[in-house]
Design an enzyme around this catalytic site. Structure first.
Site, PDB file in Angstrom:
ATOM      1  N   TYR A 249      81.092  -5.440  78.980  1.00 10.96           N
ATOM      2  CA  TYR A 249      80.314  -4.927  77.845  1.00 10.96           C
ATOM      3  C   TYR A 249      81.138  -4.055  76.899  1.00 10.96           C
ATOM      4  O   TYR A 249      80.607  -3.378  76.023  1.00 10.96           O
ATOM      5  CB  TYR A 249      79.092  -4.140  78.344  1.00 10.96           C
ATOM      6  CG  TYR A 249      78.009  -5.002  78.969  1.00 10.96           C
ATOM      7  CD1 TYR A 249      78.220  -6.339  79.245  1.00 10.96           C
ATOM      8  CD2 TYR A 249      76.763  -4.473  79.266  1.00 10.96           C
ATOM      9  CE1 TYR A 249      77.223  -7.124  79.824  1.00 10.96           C
ATOM     10  CE2 TYR A 249      75.762  -5.251  79.834  1.00 10.96           C
ATOM     11  CZ  TYR A 249      76.002  -6.576  80.117  1.00 10.96           C
ATOM     12  OH  TYR A 249      75.013  -7.346  80.683  1.00 10.96           O
TER      13      TYR A 249
ATOM     14  N   ASP B 279      76.625 -13.698  93.456  1.00 12.15           N
ATOM     15  CA  ASP B 279      75.643 -14.787  93.514  1.00 12.15           C
ATOM     16  C   ASP B 279      74.865 -14.740  94.829  1.00 12.15           C
ATOM     17  O   ASP B 279      73.639 -14.829  94.862  1.00 12.15           O
ATOM     18  CB  ASP B 279      76.303 -16.150  93.260  1.00 12.15           C
ATOM     19  CG  ASP B 279      77.670 -16.302  93.920  1.00 12.15           C
ATOM     20  OD1 ASP B 279      78.124 -15.353  94.595  1.00 12.15           O
ATOM     21  OD2 ASP B 279      78.287 -17.372  93.765  1.00 12.15           O
TER      22      ASP B 279
ATOM     23  N   ASP C  99      73.636  -5.170  85.419  1.00 11.06           N
ATOM     24  CA  ASP C  99      72.579  -5.381  84.438  1.00 11.06           C
ATOM     25  C   ASP C  99      71.641  -6.492  84.910  1.00 11.06           C
ATOM     26  O   ASP C  99      70.416  -6.355  84.907  1.00 11.06           O
ATOM     27  CB  ASP C  99      73.220  -5.728  83.084  1.00 11.06           C
ATOM     28  CG  ASP C  99      72.236  -5.699  81.938  1.00 11.06           C
ATOM     29  OD1 ASP C  99      71.104  -5.222  82.128  1.00 11.06           O
ATOM     30  OD2 ASP C  99      72.601  -6.156  80.839  1.00 11.06           O
TER      31      ASP C  99
ATOM     32  N   ASP D  25      67.484  -6.259  86.574  1.00  7.35           N
ATOM     33  CA  ASP D  25      66.254  -6.888  86.090  1.00  7.35           C
ATOM     34  C   ASP D  25      65.629  -7.701  87.221  1.00  7.35           C
ATOM     35  O   ASP D  25      64.410  -7.763  87.365  1.00  7.35           O
ATOM     36  CB  ASP D  25      66.507  -7.786  84.866  1.00  7.35           C
ATOM     37  CG  ASP D  25      66.342  -7.024  83.543  1.00  7.35           C
ATOM     38  OD1 ASP D  25      66.503  -5.791  83.541  1.00  7.35           O
ATOM     39  OD2 ASP D  25      66.039  -7.671  82.511  1.00  7.35           O
TER      40      ASP D  25
ATOM     41  N   LYS E  79      83.132 -10.610  92.791  1.00 10.39           N
ATOM     42  CA  LYS E  79      83.279 -12.058  92.606  1.00 10.39           C
ATOM     43  C   LYS E  79      84.758 -12.364  92.408  1.00 10.39           C
ATOM     44  O   LYS E  79      85.167 -12.929  91.390  1.00 10.39           O
ATOM     45  CB  LYS E  79      82.440 -12.503  91.391  1.00 10.39           C
ATOM     46  CG  LYS E  79      82.344 -14.006  91.161  1.00 10.39           C
ATOM     47  CD  LYS E  79      81.435 -14.728  92.120  1.00 10.39           C
ATOM     48  CE  LYS E  79      81.534 -16.236  91.882  1.00 10.39           C
ATOM     49  NZ  LYS E  79      80.821 -17.029  92.884  1.00 10.39           N
TER      50      LYS E  79
HETATM   51 MG    MG Z   1      69.303  -4.878  81.002  1.00 13.20          MG
END
Ligand code: MG
Ligand code: NAI
Length: 375
Positions: free
Chosen positions: A138, A238, A262, A266, A205
């Protein structure tokens, strides 16, 4: 009488709606417990962009630096401001501006909230995701280039399909040794403090991201050696995503790089009953104000109707109060939320009810005030 300076940014959509309820509850609890809060509201976000051409004024970070904490609703109105402009202009600008590297997201379902799994029992789930929030994917490094641009001359030859493309986009993730170390130290200390499973799970990962994630893994091993009392384990993101659903009760503290954290949070919000229940804090090392914001966005689909669930925002308020050192107030707010959700008399539509955001806020304010008065 302690006095805290709080900067409140409602933002867009349901942001100002849920922030209004959080400030209502803050007011009531501060009154009962006898501490003062000077709240200043800032009208930044997509509406501000429409009239000013930017999401926040140029001196926003300097203005905010004078506060003890920042409380944010959400920003984003995709029909008005491009997505990459909106989020970067407020949320990321503040996270990066104050080096708020630790995005802490607790996952502890409330009794009475919608719960999607057959097993385990919701009461068995109690974990925290500690997400690195200032680097990784990000950071915003990279660019979009015509395929024949000199910047991508070497890259364009890597794959046949790149050579057939009009345009290439490069998004560079950067992972620093010190950046990995400080978020992992934070995660291990949290596991020690929580005293639940005494376990930190690293989301990684390295098999596919052999540069960034091997650095991440190496630092994790080093930090783990400094915390022998805590069980350190890693899992590829994963497979870990599957474990969030299949065996969430086996998690205690999960430390994750920015992008993975992130997405995972969720996913974990659905274990809580949806985004309306998921709180979050963006913590600094203490030199700058931290920022407290629910995980959810501005929810344009329900904005303006007064039906957003303020629970996430209220649990976020409890996290802010705890960080400010007002533990009794934090406990009263959290317990007030738990009481109202468990009783089930006041439920917003996402909980299957017909109550408004304000009715839910009023109910929690009353419950929290009562609990605060009892001590
Ligand atoms: Mg978010
Ligand atoms: P979102 O979190 O706003 O909404 C996703 C879904 O969850 C929607 O169906 C919404 O109605 C529901 N929802 C969210 N919060 C709720 C609440 N408190 N009560 C009841 N239902 C709730 O995510 P979405 O739709 O992807 O993004 C909308 C906008 O928000 C975009 O512009 C996005 O960039 C922005 N956004 C901003 C964030 C921030 O400011 N930190 C974080 C995430 C998204």
């Amino acid at each position: 009488m302690a006095r805290y300076r709080i900067a409140a940014i409602g933002g867009d959509g349901i942001g100002p709606e849920v922030v209004g309820e959080a400030l209502r509850v803050l007011d009531v609890v501060a009154d009962v417990l006898g501490f003062g809060c000077g709240v200043e509201r800032f009208p930044w976000g997509c509406g501000y962009y429409e009239s000013h051409g930017h999401m926040m004024p140029g001196d926003a970070i300097e203005l905010l630096s004078r506060f003890d904490a920042i409380y944010l609703g959400a920003v984003g109105m995709p029909s008005v401001v491009p997505e990459e402009v909106a989020l970067r202009g407020v949320v990321l600008a503040i996270r990066f501006g104050f080096d708020q590297f630790a995005n802490v997201r607790p996952v502890k379902p409330l009794a009475g909230a919608p719960y999607p799994l057959a097993r385990p029992d919701a009461s068995e789930i109690d974990f925290v995701v500690v997400r690195e929030a200032t680097e990784g994917m990000y950071l915003g490094l990279g660019g979009r280039y015509p395929a024949d641009a000199p910047e991508v001359a070497e890259i364009a030859g890597l794959r046949a399909v790149f050579g057939r493309s009009r345009e290439l986009a490069v998004q560079t993730g950067v992972y620093s040794e010190a950046g990995c170390r400080r978020i992992m130290e934070r995660a291990f200390r949290l596991a020690e403090e929580r005293g639940r499973l005494g376990q930190v799970t690293s989301a990684t990962k390295a098999n596919a991201m052999g540069h960034g994630m091997t650095l991440w893994n190496d630092v994790f091993d080093e930090v783990a050696r400094g915390h022998r009392d805590v069980k350190a384990e890693w899992q590829n993101v994963d497979a870990l995503a599957m474990r969030f659903v299949a065996r969430p009760e086996t998690l205690d503290v999960v430390v994750a790089p920015n992008l993975f954290g992130d997405i995972l949070t969720d996913l974990s919000a659905s274990l809580l009953g949806g985004l309306g229940f998921a709180p979050s804090a963006n913590l600094t090392d203490g030199h700058w104000p931290s920022m407290f914001e629910p995980c959810h966005g501005s929810a344009p689909d329900i904005a303006g109707q007064g039906i957003a669930n303020p629970t996430a925002a209220l649990l976020t308020l409890a996290m802010m109060l705890e960080d400010l050192g007002e533990e009794a107030a934090a406990r009263a707010v959290e317990a007030g939320v738990r009481k109202v959700v468990a009783e089930g008399r006041v439920r917003t539509p996402d909980m299957g009810g017909a109550a408004s955001t304000a009715e839910m806020g009023e109910a929690v304010a009353e419950a929290a005030a009562g609990l605060a008065a009892q001590g």
